[in-house]
Enzyme design. Sequence first.
Site, PDB file in Angstrom:
ATOM      1  N   GLU A 135       0.841  -1.196   0.000  1.00 27.53           N
ATOM      2  CA  GLU A 135       0.000   0.000   0.000  1.00 27.53           C
ATOM      3  C   GLU A 135       0.879   1.251   0.000  1.00 27.53           C
ATOM      4  O   GLU A 135       0.566   2.252  -0.651  1.00 27.53           O
ATOM      5  CB  GLU A 135      -0.926   0.015   1.224  1.00 27.53           C
ATOM      6  CG  GLU A 135      -1.811  -1.222   1.383  1.00 27.53           C
ATOM      7  CD  GLU A 135      -2.799  -1.414   0.246  1.00 27.53           C
ATOM      8  OE1 GLU A 135      -2.867  -0.561  -0.643  1.00 27.53           O
ATOM      9  OE2 GLU A 135      -3.501  -2.448   0.249  1.00 27.53           O
ATOM     10  N   GLU A 147      -4.498   5.138  -0.733  1.00 21.90           N
ATOM     11  CA  GLU A 147      -3.396   4.265  -0.327  1.00 21.90           C
ATOM     12  C   GLU A 147      -2.870   4.661   1.049  1.00 21.90           C
ATOM     13  O   GLU A 147      -2.396   3.807   1.792  1.00 21.90           O
ATOM     14  CB  GLU A 147      -2.276   4.245  -1.378  1.00 21.90           C
ATOM     15  CG  GLU A 147      -2.729   3.889  -2.819  1.00 21.90           C
ATOM     16  CD  GLU A 147      -3.326   2.484  -2.999  1.00 21.90           C
ATOM     17  OE1 GLU A 147      -3.472   1.750  -2.004  1.00 21.90           O
ATOM     18  OE2 GLU A 147      -3.658   2.129  -4.153  1.00 21.90           O
ATOM     19  N   HIS A 184      -5.108   2.699   2.999  1.00 22.41           N
ATOM     20  CA  HIS A 184      -4.819   1.267   3.034  1.00 22.41           C
ATOM     21  C   HIS A 184      -3.598   0.949   3.894  1.00 22.41           C
ATOM     22  O   HIS A 184      -3.555  -0.094   4.537  1.00 22.41           O
ATOM     23  CB  HIS A 184      -4.640   0.732   1.610  1.00 22.41           C
ATOM     24  CG  HIS A 184      -5.865   0.899   0.775  1.00 22.41           C
ATOM     25  ND1 HIS A 184      -5.902   0.630  -0.574  1.00 22.41           N
ATOM     26  CD2 HIS A 184      -7.110   1.320   1.101  1.00 22.41           C
ATOM     27  CE1 HIS A 184      -7.126   0.884  -1.043  1.00 22.41           C
ATOM     28  NE2 HIS A 184      -7.865   1.304  -0.042  1.00 22.41           N
ATOM     29  N   GLU A 198      -3.346  -4.722  -8.961  1.00 29.16           N
ATOM     30  CA  GLU A 198      -4.717  -4.438  -8.544  1.00 29.16           C
ATOM     31  C   GLU A 198      -5.753  -5.164  -9.397  1.00 29.16           C
ATOM     32  O   GLU A 198      -6.633  -5.849  -8.870  1.00 29.16           O
ATOM     33  CB  GLU A 198      -4.960  -2.924  -8.522  1.00 29.16           C
ATOM     34  CG  GLU A 198      -4.088  -2.277  -7.453  1.00 29.16           C
ATOM     35  CD  GLU A 198      -4.237  -0.772  -7.326  1.00 29.16           C
ATOM     36  OE1 GLU A 198      -4.189  -0.283  -6.193  1.00 29.16           O
ATOM     37  OE2 GLU A 198      -4.377  -0.080  -8.346  1.00 29.16           O
ATOM     38  N   HIS A 258      -9.183   2.031  -8.543  1.00 26.85           N
ATOM     39  CA  HIS A 258      -7.772   1.903  -8.903  1.00 26.85           C
ATOM     40  C   HIS A 258      -7.602   1.119 -10.196  1.00 26.85           C
ATOM     41  O   HIS A 258      -6.760   1.435 -11.025  1.00 26.85           O
ATOM     42  CB  HIS A 258      -6.997   1.242  -7.766  1.00 26.85           C
ATOM     43  CG  HIS A 258      -7.108   2.015  -6.485  1.00 26.85           C
ATOM     44  ND1 HIS A 258      -6.540   1.607  -5.320  1.00 26.85           N
ATOM     45  CD2 HIS A 258      -7.740   3.182  -6.203  1.00 26.85           C
ATOM     46  CE1 HIS A 258      -6.805   2.486  -4.367  1.00 26.85           C
ATOM     47  NE2 HIS A 258      -7.546   3.441  -4.878  1.00 26.85           N
TER      48      HIS A 258
HETATM   49 FE   LIG Z   1      -5.090   0.209  -4.592  1.00 30.82          FE
HETATM   50 FE   LIG Z   2      -4.367  -0.090  -1.884  1.00 28.01          FE
END
Ligand SMILES: [Fe+2]
Ligand SMILES: [Fe+2]
Lengths: 530, 391
Positions: free
Chosen positions: A112, A142, A145, A207, A244
């Site tokens: 991340e 991010e 995340h 992703e 994403h």
């Molecule tokens: Fe992502």
């Molecule tokens: Fe992420």
Amino acid sequence: MAASNLAVKQALKNNPAPSSVDPQEVHKWLQDFTWDFKEKAGKYPTKYDMDVNTREQFKLTAKEYARMESAKEERQFGTLLDGLDRLDAGNKVHPRWGEFMKLVANFLETGEYGALAGSALLWDTAQSPEQRNGYLAQVIDEVRHVNQCASVSYYYSKHYYDPAGFTNMRQLRAINPLYPGVKRAFGEGFLAGDAVESSINLQLVAEACFTNPLIVALTEWAAANGDEITPTVFLSIETDELRHMANGYQTIVSIMNNPDTMKYLQTDLDNAFWTQHKFLTPFVGAALEYGSRFKVEPWAKSWNRWVYEDWAGIWLGRLQQFGLKSPKCLADAKKDAVWAHHDLALLAFALWPLTGIRLELPDRQDMEWFEANYPGWYEHYGKIYEEWRALGFEDPRSGFSGAVWMLQRGHGIFIDHTSSLPFCPTLGKGALKPSFLEKNGKRFAFSEPHGERMWLQEPERYEFQNFFEQFEGWELSDLVKAAGGVRSDGKTLMAQPHLRSTDMWTLDDLKRINFTVPDPMRILNWQPAH
Amino acid sequence: MSSNSFVRGMVDPYRQTIIQAAIPEQPLESKRDHIPFAKRGWRRLTEYEAVMLHAQNSVDSVPGSQEVGESVQKWPGGRPNYSIESTAVIAGNWFYFRDPAKRWFMPYVKQKTEEGQTAERTMKSWAESGDAGMMNADWRNQILGTHYGALVYNEYGLFSAHSTTVYSALSDLLKTWISEAGFDKNDAGQMIQMERILLGKLFADFDPSLAAAKQAWMQDPIWQPAREFVQHIWMGVYDWVEQLWAIHGIYDHIFGQFVRREFFQRLAGLHGDTLTPFIQSQALTYHQQASDALQAFCVKMLIDEEPVYGAHNRRYLRAWTKRYLPGTQAALKAFLAIYKTLPLQVEGITCKASVEAAVRRIVNDWARRFAEPIDYRFDAEAFIADVMQGY
Ligand SMILES: [Fe+2]
Ligand SMILES: [Fe+2]
């Protein structure tokens, strides 16, 4: 009619004297926010040509973004801090799984973090304001995340029965031979290079291709093994990933205007797929199958459905119109999906004192499952584990080490120079075709030709000291101690080769192994047999 | 979802029996301090630190990093990411920075959500309860129609300048703060446009498009030095600390604060505009948070509490101040010409003495926050006198 117009109409209907502004109405003006000037370009320009007129499909303003995300945060932390606390969730997790989460949460946190920097790179390089706005939202996502992966570790460190390793993995990972592989794929693959190449690594492959098998499979396996903490957080991460993936798709769309640069795209995709696969496939597979008491779907099967059929088939199919083909290395990846995680698990067991977690060798019940789902597993790996167990793998007084066992039998452990992951040329069943090359008086090991080719083409991108070079000459217990791998009693190790609370290994037990980190490229002078 | 159905181990009695049998009777470790190796910014570890500090997979050439070794994959040509050469300042510990507002993701979006909801309600009541009718039409059409729109470009350009500072910043808590500051700039630009769209809905003669605004930004002498400054800071500066200092420590603290606070916020009320001050108050909050964090970074971390390189860093911050102050001065000087275009001239507010007092407020505040802590000597009176020539 476009959704934005519908929204405006709806707003007007609700408010006959128009007194509100829909975020979509603001977003409509975004493309007008920029202006041209002589010096304007990316500070990190790409070899591709990103179109200033590229649109972005989620069309969020900053305030609207915040509204959506804080609702998710409230739900997630509400569940964690209220619901799961009351259920004593930290003490309902099978230790096998809980232990692997020490690595999983931390390694994904690194991913991340890499994604954060990689999205910032794209925000610089892209010239379309809508696209920049989309990449910016990803930067902030991010950040979220990283915070979320960290929250899993933080939650576990407060509530789980063995906080050691959850509290300090950000330090302990420095001696983990698997960690440089994470750094390469995520920590640098997402950001250290051309922005479009980074986008392909991050968005188009990690992703779009691996999020589903990773997050969906991981949360199922977690729940099966008593862990409701991980699903609470990771499924909430997943809700951002659609944007994403769309960012990744728009990256490709934005570079289509210049056919001259298209010649790079296939190579970048092939390399990115191999780079990400090389770490993700074995690591996730090993975590799921070796970090669990209760099994779900075999990793090879999940991989095949998500990576091979869904991504390589359907997702890449959408890009066929731009001349993209599925990566040439896909067939080798498919072979890896069956065996590479078993190879990695073997090395993790062999090197357990450096992992920072408590591992447990597969028992009879596991072995049956492995053999049923991976025919041939027992003959190859099962027998090794049985022999190790008999030789005292778990016993702190035995002085036994899987790594020493391997080296004594000529099963060298090398670092694949491109992926930075360890491999064993003689005991691996994945897509291995080792080679050993020399450059400027230094020798480099490669586990297969795809990585080798990447290095041959751009050797200056992989100039670093690998794990063995860094720690050559360190006695094992000294190394573990230096990295903070000892519990608060000052002697018991955080890492253990079993899950019991008795017979735990100490620094002295580790010393008994009498192992000093070698540089196999020098001592073994190993040459391929063929 | 996968093709397998699975049993949830937490609630399945059979599985819990097996799980509980595998769990030790006593916790295996009593110490639960999170990231115990990390230096605490406050007496106890904060959630803000727990969820981000040392997340960066760093390289041991970045002081303060927990890593051993270096980055594995480099850029074509061999340059690594996270390299200390990305800035001229030096830190003994790049992980020392703490945002005084302790904003990690959750509090950050929570704050912004509250601001968004307040803005929505305020705009609605403003539009419906008759406040809108108080507004001077010339202020609306000339100032908000053109110059307020030009401010969108200023904010957008500064937002854009944050991309590479996020990318290059050498530690996790720095990256967090800088991405939030960049996101706030993006937000500030969007909120101006949101207000302008509302005006377009309420007043048939108000054009919410950015055409005139962009023209002013590109051509009107009022904005030219500002535009040149923004362009330079966006594209012409590669040192990320230099960029941050120039943006939040100099330009936005002098020019930005003047435009938002002393001009739009103060004069809007005079023209019966009660909405603009509200919208700008959010941007003022963002700047306040950015400048607090910048102080914590450049003054506290790089000078006051930096044991070895403080003097070195101070020299650079002074040199950068010297480099960017003239451009900022020119931007403000040119901007003051806007007073000539005001629909209302009111003694005590728009007169020369009042504007000079406004400039002085801004300059003194800047000197206190950013010049004095780095012992930067500058002639405030000369600065003010020169700027006032633009009036
Ligand atoms: Fe992502
Ligand atoms: Fe992420």
